[in-house]
Design an enzyme around this catalytic site. Structure first.
Site, PDB file in Angstrom:
ATOM      1  CB  SER A   1     -78.969 -48.881 -60.761  1.00 26.05           C
ATOM      2  OG  SER A   1     -77.697 -49.215 -60.597  1.00 26.05           O
TER       3      SER A   1
ATOM      4  CG  ASP B   1     -75.080 -36.587 -70.826  1.00 25.15           C
ATOM      5  OD1 ASP B   1     -76.192 -36.100 -70.552  1.00 25.15           O
ATOM      6  OD2 ASP B   1     -74.347 -36.615 -70.166  1.00 25.15           O
TER       7      ASP B   1
ATOM      8  CE  LYS C   1     -78.128 -49.177 -56.029  1.00 34.14           C
ATOM      9  NZ  LYS C   1     -76.893 -48.897 -56.801  1.00 34.14           N
TER      10      LYS C   1
END
Length: 471
Positions: free
Chosen positions: A313, A324, A338
């Protein structure tokens, strides 16, 4: 009697219809038209209610039946939607502050039993030697087979200084392990840090709470007081997640201002959002922008972020954002996966529902759901390449699919080794009884035997990563 039950059923049908109408108007406030109520299905509900009230072997309270019906509606959607009664709602609110009464175990479900995801350091469970992967099969004298996870967690939590007996099944142990634990006030220290060696810092985030970002700033400043850093390891292993704004704040500590951290997408307009490395998105309930106090150089210091199957999460949001934006190398094993957003909707009488309302996406648009974050460099948790068998999102029943790409297959269960050939007996070592294995040092994250941390430091130093050679 039958007439009275029919009247009760009609009343309950009206109550349920009223609830659905209310929710329908609330959810569709910005829409021109609302979907019609499912009258036939509501009639079936009333018929079932009547049958239980009239024919069940014992009398059942109306409140209990309705509560179970609501709970069933939510739990049947996905593994994370749930009905929160007064105790569960209170526990959720208290847990985000990092303090509660219990044993100190992060848990999930597997094969109908409660599975330990990770014991929290310096808690009754950790000190008793409970390990990740242990299956809790009994709580006191009650079997947990078929028990809802919320009910199991509620039984394990409780007033400090009270006791509970856990019966545990552990891989490699022929008999169940029985251990009696005394509950304590669990104070989860959200951020920990240390200087690994001169010039190389280590920061571990164990859970994302209200004060996580401010605590991170304090720890980073403490590290820099010992001299400028040449490299930093951010450890998100076994971090089950927590508050979204905490994840945004931790990401913002290392990313350039206004960088996209995460986006969400769902059916409603409120679920379609983008969150940036800005005070508007990581501050909540305070005007003090603690990130202004970050040490100089923290935005550019070389970084390695550690993850594993217990990273879920919010920790996956941070790892995905740093990856990224090419701010940090991500090292370790595939994360939990998740990637769904749960919204807490308070109800009457201090209860609430936890409803999945959106999916998370990394800055490059990758969906985290049922896939997780793939490390830039895969490094197992032990020198011999052995990985702990962990439960992941894709293994859970009724999990949401990944809408961006094909899901990863559920992790295969380890097969038993064939017993046809008898292995040669190992020579007896001096001072050891026959059959006794050499004791391995207890694993400690951030400790001397932490293989992944050692590899992270090697990477920061520009050294070649040690890889297991093919046998």
């Amino acid at each position: 009697m039958r007439s009275r039950l029919q009247q009760v059923g009609l009343v309950m049908l009206g109550v349920l219809a009223g609830i659905l109408i209310s929710l329908n108007f609330s959810a569709n406030a910005n829409k021109e038209s609302a979907s019609p109520l499912p009258v036939e299905e509501l009639r079936t509900f009333a018929d079932v209610f009547n049958a239980i009230k009239g024919g069940y072997v014992e009398s059942v309270e109306d409140k209990k039946l309705i509560t179970h019906a609501v709970s069933g509606m939510l739990s049947g959607l996905d593994p994370h939607s749930a009905y929160l009664d007064q105790d569960a709602f209170k526990d959720l609110q208290v847990g985000t502050q990092g303090e509660f009464g219990g044993l100190g175990i992060e848990v999930g479900m597997e094969d109908g039993f409660v599975k330990v995801v990770s014991p929290i350091e310096d808690t009754p469970a950790f000190r008793a030697g409970i390990k990740a992967g242990d299956l809790i099969i009994k709580l006191d004298e009650t079997s947990v087979k078929g028990m809802a996870l919320n009910d199991a967690v509620k039984r394990m939590r409780g007033k400090p200084k009270t006791q509970i007996t856990l019966t545990i099944a552990r891989k490699g142990e022929a008999k169940p392990i029985v251990v009696t634990l005394t509950r304590e006030v669990i104070k989860v220290q959200s951020v920990k840090s240390k200087l690994i060696e001169p010039g190389y810092g280590y920061v571990r985030v164990t859970q994302f709470q209200e004060n996580t970002t401010s605590a991170l700033v304090k720890h980073l400043n403490e590290l820099y007081k010992q001299g400028p850093l040449k490299g930093l390891v951010l450890d998100l292993r076994n971090d089950p997640g927590g508050l979204l704004h905490g994840a945004i704040g931790v990401s913002a500590a290392f990313l350039p201002p206004r960088s996209l951290v995460v986006s969400t997408d769902g059916r409603t307009e409120d679920a379609k959002r983008k969150y940036f490395a800005s005070s508007e998105d990581y501050l909540r309930g305070t005007r003090d922008d603690y990130l202004k106090n970050l040490p100089a150089g923290i935005k550019s210091v070389p970084m390695v972020t550690l993850v594993n199957g217990g990273s879920a999460s919010a920790s996956e949001i941070v790892a995905g954002a740093l990856q990224d934006h090419k701010r940090s190398v991500v090292l370790g094993t595939q994360t939990f996966g998740k990637g769904s957003v749960q919204t807490i909707l308070p109800l009457a009488n201090n209860t609430a529902i936890k409803l999945t309302t959106a999916r998370y996406y990394t800055p490059n648009g990758r969906s985290i759901q049922a896939k997780g974050i793939t490390p830039d460099i895969m490094v197992e948790e032990t020198l011999d390449g052995e990985a702990h068998q962990r439960l992941r999102e894709v293994d859970l029943e009724r999990h949401l699919n990944n809408d961006k790409e094909q899901e990863a297959a559920p992790a295969p269960k380890p097969e038993a080794k064939p017993q046809s050939k008898k292995e040669p007996a190992k020579p007896k070592q001096p001072g050891k009884e026959e059959g006794e294995e050499e004791a391995k040092p207890a694993f400690e994250m951030g400790g001397k035997n932490d293989v992944q941390l050692a590899q992270a430091v090697n990477l920061l130093k520009g050294l070649q990563i040690i890889q297991k050679q093919a046998q």
